[in-house]
Design a protein around this motif. Structure first.
Motif, PDB file in Angstrom:
ATOM      1  N   ARG A   1      -1.949   9.906   7.666  1.00 26.40           N
ATOM      2  CA  ARG A   1      -1.213   9.755   6.408  1.00 26.40           C
ATOM      3  C   ARG A   1      -1.337   8.392   5.770  1.00 26.40           C
ATOM      4  O   ARG A   1      -0.839   8.178   4.667  1.00 26.40           O
ATOM      5  N   LEU A   2      -1.983   7.437   6.469  1.00 20.91           N
ATOM      6  CA  LEU A   2      -1.965   6.050   6.014  1.00 20.91           C
ATOM      7  C   LEU A   2      -3.350   5.456   5.886  1.00 20.91           C
ATOM      8  O   LEU A   2      -4.308   5.936   6.491  1.00 20.91           O
ATOM      9  N   SER A   3      -3.404   4.387   5.129  1.00 22.96           N
ATOM     10  CA  SER A   3      -4.599   3.554   5.024  1.00 22.96           C
ATOM     11  C   SER A   3      -4.150   2.111   5.236  1.00 22.96           C
ATOM     12  O   SER A   3      -3.192   1.654   4.608  1.00 22.96           O
ATOM     13  N   LEU A   4      -4.816   1.415   6.148  1.00 24.13           N
ATOM     14  CA  LEU A   4      -4.513   0.018   6.451  1.00 24.13           C
ATOM     15  C   LEU A   4      -5.669  -0.811   5.928  1.00 24.13           C
ATOM     16  O   LEU A   4      -6.815  -0.607   6.313  1.00 24.13           O
TER      17      LEU A   4
ATOM     18  N   THR B   1      -0.523   1.388   3.402  1.00 29.27           N
ATOM     19  CA  THR B   1      -0.387   2.203   2.199  1.00 29.27           C
ATOM     20  C   THR B   1      -0.421   3.671   2.590  1.00 29.27           C
ATOM     21  O   THR B   1      -1.047   4.050   3.577  1.00 29.27           O
ATOM     22  N   ARG B   2       0.267   4.477   1.802  1.00 29.96           N
ATOM     23  CA  ARG B   2       0.229   5.925   2.041  1.00 29.96           C
ATOM     24  C   ARG B   2      -1.032   6.490   1.396  1.00 29.96           C
ATOM     25  O   ARG B   2      -1.423   6.065   0.308  1.00 29.96           O
ATOM     26  N   ALA B   3      -1.643   7.456   2.053  1.00 28.21           N
ATOM     27  CA  ALA B   3      -2.851   8.074   1.521  1.00 28.21           C
ATOM     28  C   ALA B   3      -2.555   8.889   0.259  1.00 28.21           C
ATOM     29  O   ALA B   3      -3.429   9.045  -0.594  1.00 28.21           O
ATOM     30  N   ASP B   4      -1.320   9.374   0.131  1.00 28.25           N
ATOM     31  CA  ASP B   4      -0.985  10.258  -0.981  1.00 28.25           C
ATOM     32  C   ASP B   4      -0.218   9.579  -2.115  1.00 28.25           C
ATOM     33  O   ASP B   4       0.253  10.250  -3.033  1.00 28.25           O
TER      34      ASP B   4
END
Length: 190
Positions: free
Chosen positions: A18-21, A80-83
């Motif tokens: 669900r996330l992007s770092l 950050t959230r992917a969506d």
């Protein structure tokens, strides 16, 4: 650690379900200040809330990491959230002991995004990064004993409580006590 700069081995962003770092950019200033400026976040970091100007200084410093070979080198990633757009928090890995391959991990999340598993997901990703890419032998997290959410997060990751440091840090006029949680690669739930 072995004299090699392992940062060149990292492919960013690091993604989870669900996330992007990713690295922070100047465009993240308002988002960072939205949580780093809160007393409730700064309380567990043993420092006052950050001003907007201080957040800008921090982003300038962490947006281009300089290396991963000596004590104190660190990598701070925006969560950050992917969506959805925007930064909801951050995770950090810090080379605490290059010779012994000791890496401190940490996290801070905007309170509006707590309780959804984002911090656990991001911490699990950064712990894997520390072991798999950065060459850590042991990771550890230091946290205020009153920060029960972070203690539970450490336990969910499979970290063990190794120490209880009583009144070891002074924040203004308040003495704080800390827990130290740690794990070796085979300890973690991955």
């Amino acid at each position: 650690m072995d004299g090699t700069d392992h940062l060149d081995r990292i492919t960013l962003p690091v993604t989870t379900q669900r996330l992007s770092l990713r690295l922070f950019t100047a465009d993240d200033l308002d988002d960072m200040h939205a949580y780093q400026g809160l007393e409730s976040v700064a309380r567990y970091l043993y420092r006052p809330p950050r001003t907007r100007d201080r957040c800008a200084e921090v982003i300038e410093k962490i947006s281009a990491p300089t290396g991963w070979s000596k004590d104190g080198d660190e990598l701070v990633l925006a969560v950050t959230r992917a969506d959805a757009p925007g930064v909801i928090g951050e995770v950090v890995v810090k080379l605490a002991g290059a010779h012994a391959q000791q890496v401190e991990i940490g996290w801070a999340l905007h309170p509006e995004h707590e309780g959804r598993g984002y911090a656990t997901e991001a911490a699990r990703a950064v712990a894997s990064l520390a072991f798999d890419t950065l060459g850590a032998h042991r990771i550890f997290a230091r946290l205020d004993v009153e920060n029960t959410g972070s203690a539970k997060l450490c336990e969910r990751l499979g970290m063990r409580r190794e120490a209880h440091l009583v009144e070891n840090d002074l924040d203004g006029e308040r003495w704080g006590s800390e827990y130290v949680y740690a794990a070796l690669v085979h300890d973690l739930e991955r």
